[in-house]
Structures are given as structure tokens and as C-alpha cells.
Design a protein around this motif. Structure first.
Motif, PDB file in Angstrom:
ATOM      1  N   TYR A  12       0.840  -1.200   0.000  1.00  0.00           N
ATOM      2  CA  TYR A  12       0.000   0.000   0.000  1.00  0.00           C
ATOM      3  C   TYR A  12       0.870   1.243   0.000  1.00  0.00           C
ATOM      4  O   TYR A  12       1.933   1.274   0.630  1.00  0.00           O
ATOM      5  CB  TYR A  12      -0.921   0.029   1.227  1.00  0.00           C
ATOM      6  N   SER A  17      -2.798   5.645   0.910  1.00  0.00           N
ATOM      7  CA  SER A  17      -3.280   4.384   1.481  1.00  0.00           C
ATOM      8  C   SER A  17      -4.039   3.515   0.470  1.00  0.00           C
ATOM      9  O   SER A  17      -4.926   2.758   0.840  1.00  0.00           O
ATOM     10  CB  SER A  17      -4.118   4.627   2.739  1.00  0.00           C
ATOM     11  N   LEU A  18      -3.694   3.636  -0.805  1.00  0.00           N
ATOM     12  CA  LEU A  18      -4.247   2.785  -1.856  1.00  0.00           C
ATOM     13  C   LEU A  18      -3.143   1.886  -2.382  1.00  0.00           C
ATOM     14  O   LEU A  18      -1.965   2.192  -2.246  1.00  0.00           O
ATOM     15  CB  LEU A  18      -4.790   3.645  -3.007  1.00  0.00           C
ATOM     16  N   PRO A  19      -3.514   0.767  -3.011  1.00  0.00           N
ATOM     17  CA  PRO A  19      -2.474  -0.008  -3.684  1.00  0.00           C
ATOM     18  C   PRO A  19      -1.842   0.842  -4.788  1.00  0.00           C
ATOM     19  O   PRO A  19      -2.500   1.711  -5.373  1.00  0.00           O
ATOM     20  CB  PRO A  19      -3.238  -1.193  -4.278  1.00  0.00           C
ATOM     21  N   CYS A  23      -3.073   4.422  -7.277  1.00  0.00           N
ATOM     22  CA  CYS A  23      -2.638   5.740  -6.813  1.00  0.00           C
ATOM     23  C   CYS A  23      -3.027   6.839  -7.806  1.00  0.00           C
ATOM     24  O   CYS A  23      -3.374   7.947  -7.418  1.00  0.00           O
ATOM     25  CB  CYS A  23      -1.129   5.779  -6.615  1.00  0.00           C
TER      26      CYS A  23
END
Length: 193
Positions: A12, A17-19, A23
Motif C-alpha cells: 500500500y 493508502s491505496l495499492p 494511486c
């Protein structure tokens, strides 16, 4: 016996806080770029190219600025002034600086009435309000400042004074050379000189 499945480890992005694959769809993609270039460059190869190009541009700008500040020859000075005329806009578009020229156009309305339009005096640092007053007094006509079709101010003078106005402009404002004055005749720009 079947092998026990192991849990998948997902990486992450610590910023959004995204894969990393998602992003670019987040709101902080610009802030994520340095982390993405450092940790997962294979996902975004174009980011790596952009970073290298920016570094190359920065180095080129530094070299140019040092070359310009430490005495340059005449040919280099003209190329530098040409570069100053072009302004970069967002999206890579380029905007050229307007050339300093006065354009005089005669517009006929109601078959017999003429209006002489003067554009570009403000590029020479002349106040249009003062210029319209002087033109109105000199030619004993009405002169007003109006917005033209290109959303720029221009002076409309009543009457056909197109050829008399050139001499008046060059005498009243010596900053305006006669070579910078043009007429529009039959849709073409013709020099006044």
C-alpha cells in the motif's frame, strides 16, 4: 494432502493508502509520484521518464542562466530574447508575446458613414483615454474606447481619417515608429510607410 494457501501480501502507498496500481485515481497522485518512482517504477514507467526529463530540463535551465548572466555574444543574445518572447502555458501550450504594432482599420456602416478603428496603441504605453481625447479634438469628431472582437480595447473614431491619423500618431507619440503602423485593406495587413 493439499498445501496450505498463504495470505497475499499487498503493498500500500503510505501517502494515499491505496495499492500502487490505484494511486493515479486518488486525490494525492502528485504527492505519491516520488514514492512510486522509488518503490514501484515498473508500474509507472512514464513517471520515471518524466522525472528524468525534468532533471534534464533543470540542468539545461541552470546552464542557460549561467551562460546568459556571464556576458554572451550578439547571436546568443538574440536567441535568448526570442526565448523570452515565448511563454509556456499549462499543458505545454506556448503563448507568444504580442508584437508592438498599431493597426488602423476603416469600417463602413449605413452605406455612407465611416468609423476608423485604431488598435494597439496601449502596447506602446499610451493611455487609450488620453489618445481618444486627443484624436477627437484633432479631427473634430467623436472618439471612444470600445472592446473589440478579441476582447481588447480599441479606439473608434467617427469619420474616414485613416491616412491622416498616421502622421498625427507619429507626431504626437514619438515612441510609435511609422514602421509599426499598419492598415487593414481588403482583409490584408498593409504597412503604412
Amino acid at each position: 494432502m493439499a498445501e496450505k494457501l498463504q495470505p497475499v501480501r499487498v503493498l500500500y502507498c503510505p501517502i494515499c493508502s491505496l495499492p500502487p496500481e490505484y494511486c493515479e485515481f486518488g486525490s494525492d497522485f502528485d504527492k505519491c509520484k516520488p514514492w512510486l518512482i522509488q518503490n514501484v517504477p515498473e508500474l509507472y514507467p512514464n513517471l520515471l521518464k518524466e522525472a528524468n526529463e525534468k532533471d534534464a530540463d533543470n540542468v539545461a535551465d541552470k546552464l542557460q542562466s549561467t551562460g546568459i548572466s556571464s556576458g554572451v555574444s550578439g547571436a546568443a543574445a538574440t536567441s535568448a530574447s526570442k526565448k523570452e518572447e515565448v511563454k509556456r502555458l499549462p499543458g505545454g501550450k506556448m503563448k507568444k508575446k504580442e508584437r508592438q504594432e498599431v493597426v488602423i482599420e476603416k469600417v463602413i456602416r449605413n452605406k455612407r458613414k465611416c468609423i476608423t478603428t485604431v488598435k494597439g496603441l496601449e502596447l506602446f504605453g499610451i493611455k487609450l483615454s488620453d489618445a481618444s481625447k486627443k484624436l477627437g479634438k484633432k479631427f473634430a469628431t467623436g472618439a471612444s474606447i470600445v472592446k473589440g472582437p478579441t476582447e481588447k480595447d480599441q479606439i473608434d473614431v467617427q469619420g474616414d481619417i485613416a491616412y491622416d491619423i498616421v502622421e498625427f500618431i507619429t507626431d504626437t507619440w514619438p515612441d510609435v515608429p511609422e514602421t509599426a503602423i499598419f492598415f487593414i485593406e481588403d482583409g490584408r495587413k498593409v504597412p503604412a510607410a
